[in-house]
Design a protein around this motif. Structure first.
Motif, PDB file in Angstrom:
ATOM      1  N   UNK A  74      -6.877  -0.406 -28.569  1.00 18.62           N
ATOM      2  CA  UNK A  74      -5.954  -0.108 -28.743  1.00 18.62           C
ATOM      3  C   UNK A  74      -5.304   0.444 -26.836  1.00 18.62           C
ATOM      4  N   UNK A  75      -6.577   1.084 -26.768  1.00 18.83           N
ATOM      5  CA  UNK A  75      -6.387   2.152 -25.366  1.00 18.83           C
ATOM      6  C   UNK A  75      -7.065   0.935 -24.504  1.00 18.83           C
ATOM      7  N   UNK A  76      -7.826   0.064 -23.938  1.00 18.18           N
ATOM      8  CA  UNK A  76      -7.995  -0.774 -23.280  1.00 18.18           C
ATOM      9  C   UNK A  76      -7.959  -2.133 -23.274  1.00 18.18           C
ATOM     10  N   UNK A  77      -7.539  -2.756 -23.969  1.00 20.65           N
ATOM     11  CA  UNK A  77      -7.799  -3.873 -23.612  1.00 20.65           C
ATOM     12  C   UNK A  77      -6.906  -5.296 -24.251  1.00 20.65           C
ATOM     13  N   UNK A  78      -5.685  -4.224 -24.772  1.00 24.75           N
ATOM     14  CA  UNK A  78      -4.428  -4.836 -25.062  1.00 24.75           C
ATOM     15  C   UNK A  78      -3.089  -3.955 -24.518  1.00 24.75           C
ATOM     16  N   UNK A  79      -3.230  -2.816 -24.001  1.00 24.52           N
ATOM     17  CA  UNK A  79      -2.371  -1.515 -23.171  1.00 24.52           C
ATOM     18  C   UNK A  79      -1.166  -2.257 -22.667  1.00 24.52           C
ATOM     19  N   UNK A  80      -1.604  -3.698 -21.831  1.00 24.98           N
ATOM     20  CA  UNK A  80      -1.003  -4.053 -20.792  1.00 24.98           C
ATOM     21  C   UNK A  80      -0.047  -5.110 -21.111  1.00 24.98           C
ATOM     22  N   UNK A  81      -0.491  -5.678 -22.478  1.00 21.20           N
ATOM     23  CA  UNK A  81       0.388  -6.661 -22.995  1.00 21.20           C
ATOM     24  C   UNK A  81       1.929  -6.828 -23.867  1.00 21.20           C
ATOM     25  N   UNK A  82       2.443  -7.725 -23.075  1.00 16.77           N
ATOM     26  CA  UNK A  82       4.131  -6.916 -23.382  1.00 16.77           C
ATOM     27  C   UNK A  82       4.492  -6.998 -24.411  1.00 16.77           C
ATOM     28  N   UNK A  83       4.833  -6.643 -25.307  1.00 14.09           N
ATOM     29  CA  UNK A  83       4.928  -6.291 -27.185  1.00 14.09           C
ATOM     30  C   UNK A  83       3.631  -7.350 -27.508  1.00 14.09           C
ATOM     31  N   UNK A  84       3.255  -6.638 -27.691  1.00 13.47           N
ATOM     32  CA  UNK A  84       1.807  -7.277 -28.159  1.00 13.47           C
ATOM     33  C   UNK A  84       1.381  -7.438 -29.566  1.00 13.47           C
ATOM     34  N   UNK A  85       1.099  -8.497 -30.597  1.00 10.29           N
ATOM     35  CA  UNK A  85       1.459  -7.620 -31.893  1.00 10.29           C
ATOM     36  C   UNK A  85       0.442  -7.094 -32.949  1.00 10.29           C
ATOM     37  N   UNK A 125       0.180 -19.476 -40.401  1.00 10.28           N
ATOM     38  CA  UNK A 125       0.678 -20.061 -38.231  1.00 10.28           C
ATOM     39  C   UNK A 125       1.368 -19.090 -37.831  1.00 10.28           C
ATOM     40  N   UNK A 126       2.438 -17.800 -38.386  1.00 11.97           N
ATOM     41  CA  UNK A 126       2.048 -16.438 -37.278  1.00 11.97           C
ATOM     42  C   UNK A 126       1.305 -16.080 -37.048  1.00 11.97           C
ATOM     43  N   UNK A 127      -0.408 -15.098 -38.087  1.00 11.47           N
ATOM     44  CA  UNK A 127      -1.408 -14.716 -37.721  1.00 11.47           C
ATOM     45  C   UNK A 127      -2.071 -15.742 -36.390  1.00 11.47           C
ATOM     46  N   UNK A 128      -1.834 -16.916 -36.549  1.00 13.29           N
ATOM     47  CA  UNK A 128      -2.420 -17.445 -35.966  1.00 13.29           C
ATOM     48  C   UNK A 128      -1.864 -17.637 -34.248  1.00 13.29           C
ATOM     49  N   UNK A 129      -0.587 -18.025 -34.673  1.00 11.16           N
ATOM     50  CA  UNK A 129       0.186 -17.272 -32.942  1.00 11.16           C
ATOM     51  C   UNK A 129      -0.547 -15.579 -32.470  1.00 11.16           C
ATOM     52  N   UNK A 130      -0.594 -15.108 -33.304  1.00  9.78           N
ATOM     53  CA  UNK A 130      -0.539 -13.879 -32.878  1.00  9.78           C
ATOM     54  C   UNK A 130      -1.936 -13.373 -32.164  1.00  9.78           C
ATOM     55  N   UNK A 131      -2.622 -13.910 -33.038  1.00 13.51           N
ATOM     56  CA  UNK A 131      -3.990 -13.968 -32.481  1.00 13.51           C
ATOM     57  C   UNK A 131      -4.500 -14.797 -31.391  1.00 13.51           C
ATOM     58  N   UNK A 132      -3.734 -16.194 -31.126  1.00 13.67           N
ATOM     59  CA  UNK A 132      -4.089 -16.638 -30.089  1.00 13.67           C
ATOM     60  C   UNK A 132      -3.123 -15.730 -28.493  1.00 13.67           C
ATOM     61  N   UNK A 133      -1.711 -15.064 -28.507  1.00 11.15           N
ATOM     62  CA  UNK A 133      -1.680 -14.698 -27.810  1.00 11.15           C
ATOM     63  C   UNK A 133      -2.783 -13.353 -27.142  1.00 11.15           C
ATOM     64  N   UNK A 134      -3.302 -12.769 -28.075  1.00 12.46           N
ATOM     65  CA  UNK A 134      -4.456 -11.466 -28.176  1.00 12.46           C
ATOM     66  C   UNK A 134      -5.952 -12.234 -27.243  1.00 12.46           C
ATOM     67  N   UNK A 135      -6.399 -13.636 -27.385  1.00 13.70           N
ATOM     68  CA  UNK A 135      -7.428 -13.901 -27.284  1.00 13.70           C
ATOM     69  C   UNK A 135      -6.688 -14.716 -25.419  1.00 13.70           C
ATOM     70  N   UNK A 136      -5.162 -15.354 -25.481  1.00 10.91           N
ATOM     71  CA  UNK A 136      -5.343 -15.671 -24.212  1.00 10.91           C
ATOM     72  C   UNK A 136      -5.214 -14.142 -23.609  1.00 10.91           C
TER      73      UNK A 136
END
Length: 173
Positions: A74-85, A125-136
């Protein structure tokens, strides 16, 4: 309690502690403790000075079993991902050997545990898309792992892909 301290007890969650991390200003709050398999949860209903009500949740994990990974998530890995899921995180703290806490938006009124429900293709599919955004986002920020590490990971997930193809009819995976 020091600002960097971990909130391990309900008494650690004070009006002053919440006000340091949540905007708008909080006038008062009610707190309800809940347990789970791996953590303790505090559900908070905060009444703000502007009349709004906020639903918050403190997740607490005590002991040396837990590392910093969820706090860093929460504090490092995804703070700069816009509209993070992700659930909104207002504050997090970790201390080695002590544990960690997260101050999160509480989605308990609109989201539920789905263990008792059969999965649907749309939800999967919704979960897979969200995880794909995080992984990318994660993998674009660093060099690719060595081929042997990547193959070990792919070997681990290939069986799951076969089951997805079989159960959904999506042969393109």
């Amino acid at each position: 309690m020091a600002e960097t301290g971990v909130w391990l007890h309900a008494a650690d969650v004070t009006l002053a502690a919440l006000q340091r991390h949540v905007d708008p200003a909080i006038a008062a709050f009610d707190l309800h403790e809940e347990g789970s398999s791996w953590a303790q949860h505090l559900r908070i209903r905060a009444r703000c000075t502007d009349g709004r009500e906020l639903a918050l949740r403190v997740k607490r994990c005590a002991g040396s079993t837990f590392g910093a990974s969820e706090v860093e998530y929460y504090t490092r890995d995804y703070v700069d991902l816009p509209d993070a899921p992700l659930v909104r995180c207002f504050h997090a703290a970790f201390q080695p050997g002590v544990g960690y806490h997260l101050l999160l938006q509480d989605l308990g009124d609109s989201h539920a545990d789905r263990r008792g429900q059969a999965p649907t293709l749309a939800h999967g599919v919704s979960l897979a898309r969200a995880l794909a955004r995080l992984h990318r986002h994660h993998w674009q920020r660093q060099a690719a792992p060595p081929a042997a590490v990547l193959e070990r990971y792919l070997d681990h997930v290939r069986g799951g892909l076969q089951a997805i193809r079989r159960d959904t009819g999506l042969a393109a995976l």
